[in-house]
Design an enzyme around this catalytic site. Sequence first.
Site, PDB file in Angstrom:
ATOM      1  N   LYS A   1      12.317 -58.112 -31.324  1.00 38.92           N
ATOM      2  CA  LYS A   1      11.956 -59.470 -31.757  1.00 38.92           C
ATOM      3  C   LYS A   1      12.926 -59.957 -32.834  1.00 38.92           C
ATOM      4  O   LYS A   1      13.339 -61.108 -32.839  1.00 38.92           O
ATOM      5  CB  LYS A   1      10.545 -59.474 -32.354  1.00 38.92           C
ATOM      6  CG  LYS A   1       9.431 -59.313 -31.355  1.00 38.92           C
ATOM      7  CD  LYS A   1       8.107 -59.498 -32.093  1.00 38.92           C
ATOM      8  CE  LYS A   1       6.916 -59.336 -31.189  1.00 38.92           C
ATOM      9  NZ  LYS A   1       5.644 -59.520 -31.924  1.00 38.92           N
TER      10      LYS A   1
ATOM     11  N   GLY B   1       9.397 -54.953 -23.510  1.00 38.82           N
ATOM     12  CA  GLY B   1       8.032 -55.263 -23.073  1.00 38.82           C
ATOM     13  C   GLY B   1       7.955 -55.482 -21.572  1.00 38.82           C
ATOM     14  O   GLY B   1       8.439 -54.677 -20.772  1.00 38.82           O
TER      15      GLY B   1
ATOM     16  N   ASP C   1       9.418 -57.791 -19.864  1.00 43.30           N
ATOM     17  CA  ASP C   1      10.572 -58.558 -19.352  1.00 43.30           C
ATOM     18  C   ASP C   1      11.024 -58.160 -17.948  1.00 43.30           C
ATOM     19  O   ASP C   1      11.402 -59.029 -17.156  1.00 43.30           O
ATOM     20  CB  ASP C   1      11.769 -58.439 -20.311  1.00 43.30           C
ATOM     21  CG  ASP C   1      11.647 -59.352 -21.523  1.00 43.30           C
ATOM     22  OD1 ASP C   1      10.753 -60.210 -21.533  1.00 43.30           O
ATOM     23  OD2 ASP C   1      12.450 -59.187 -22.459  1.00 43.30           O
TER      24      ASP C   1
ATOM     25  N   ASP D   1       2.864 -63.579 -32.852  1.00 42.97           N
ATOM     26  CA  ASP D   1       2.060 -62.744 -31.977  1.00 42.97           C
ATOM     27  C   ASP D   1       2.204 -63.304 -30.572  1.00 42.97           C
ATOM     28  O   ASP D   1       2.187 -64.526 -30.378  1.00 42.97           O
ATOM     29  CB  ASP D   1       0.592 -62.715 -32.407  1.00 42.97           C
ATOM     30  CG  ASP D   1      -0.097 -61.484 -31.829  1.00 42.97           C
ATOM     31  OD1 ASP D   1       0.353 -60.355 -32.116  1.00 42.97           O
ATOM     32  OD2 ASP D   1      -1.074 -61.635 -31.078  1.00 42.97           O
TER      33      ASP D   1
HETATM   34  P1  IMP Z   1       3.046 -58.461 -30.329  1.00 43.65           P
HETATM   35  O1  IMP Z   1       1.585 -58.146 -30.480  1.00 43.65           O
HETATM   36  O2  IMP Z   1       3.370 -59.886 -30.569  1.00 43.65           O
HETATM   37  O3  IMP Z   1       3.907 -57.549 -31.121  1.00 43.65           O
HETATM   38  O4  IMP Z   1       3.487 -58.218 -28.836  1.00 43.65           O
HETATM   39  C1  IMP Z   1       2.619 -57.677 -27.883  1.00 43.65           C
HETATM   40  C2  IMP Z   1       3.344 -57.081 -26.730  1.00 43.65           C
HETATM   41  O5  IMP Z   1       3.729 -58.132 -25.859  1.00 43.65           O
HETATM   42  C3  IMP Z   1       4.619 -56.312 -27.028  1.00 43.65           C
HETATM   43  O6  IMP Z   1       4.359 -54.983 -27.325  1.00 43.65           O
HETATM   44  C4  IMP Z   1       5.345 -56.416 -25.703  1.00 43.65           C
HETATM   45  O7  IMP Z   1       4.870 -55.451 -24.801  1.00 43.65           O
HETATM   46  C5  IMP Z   1       4.916 -57.779 -25.220  1.00 43.65           C
HETATM   47  N1  IMP Z   1       5.920 -58.781 -25.548  1.00 43.65           N
HETATM   48  C6  IMP Z   1       6.029 -59.520 -26.689  1.00 43.65           C
HETATM   49  N2  IMP Z   1       7.087 -60.339 -26.597  1.00 43.65           N
HETATM   50  C7  IMP Z   1       7.650 -60.111 -25.401  1.00 43.65           C
HETATM   51  C8  IMP Z   1       8.785 -60.641 -24.746  1.00 43.65           C
HETATM   52  O8  IMP Z   1       9.529 -61.505 -25.260  1.00 43.65           O
HETATM   53  N3  IMP Z   1       9.037 -60.158 -23.512  1.00 43.65           N
HETATM   54  C9  IMP Z   1       8.262 -59.214 -22.911  1.00 43.65           C
HETATM   55  N4  IMP Z   1       7.213 -58.669 -23.487  1.00 43.65           N
HETATM   56  C10 IMP Z   1       6.901 -59.118 -24.724  1.00 43.65           C
END
Ligand code: IMP
Length: 195
Positions: A14, A151, A153, A70
């Site tokens: 990120k 993630g 993607d 988030d």
């Molecule tokens: P967080 O709770 O915002 O840190 O993100 C939750 C989860 O969503 C991450 O662990 C990733 O698996 C997925 N995620 C967040 N951003 C992306 C992205 O840009 N592409 C793909 N998966 C993402």
Amino acid sequence: MTETLLFATNNLHKLREVQEIVGDLFKVLSLKDISMTDDIPETSDTLEGNARQKAGYIFEKTGMDCFADDTGLFIDALDGRPGVYSARYAGEGCSFEDNINKVLLEMKHSENRKASFRCVVCLILGGQEHFFEGRIDGTILKEKRGAEGFGYDPVFIPNGQSQTFSEMPPYLKNGLSHRGRAIWKLMKFLSIEIG
Ligand code: IMP
């Protein structure tokens, strides 16, 4: 002089994306850069709640202006799952791979592949909260493609594109993505607030 912005994250994927999105306008600092090692609570059942919780925690601890994001992947055929629980969908300590495998298994018999990534950014500036949202709609493939990104993607193709986020060069993902859209709104707000 380049302004600095504190991003309440230790997620290097990120961090890299946000730095690429804001370019030379801001130097983005992570929690590591300020030697903050706390495990930040993330217990809300909404993206907005979690973004607020992460930014609020860091603001209370450091008194520094900061922002947090988030993000969730919302899949139609799974009634919006994994949604706000995207990070640990396959269980505590799971990998990106585990999460993708779980989603693909659950969607094995689904013809409806529609999904969206949604991102909420919470900025705390002078003690005031400001929220910015970004969303991108697309479809979930039946198998992974590509090596970039992180993630989910490798299985997500944005509408109107033929490549997954993982197959695109980063500038292309950032130009389309949920996070890119939310961060542009943040930048626009900051350019008005701080000139
Ligand atoms: P967080 O709770 O915002 O840190 O993100 C939750 C989860 O969503 C991450 O662990 C990733 O698996 C997925 N995620 C967040 N951003 C992306 C992205 O840009 N592409 C793909 N998966 C993402």
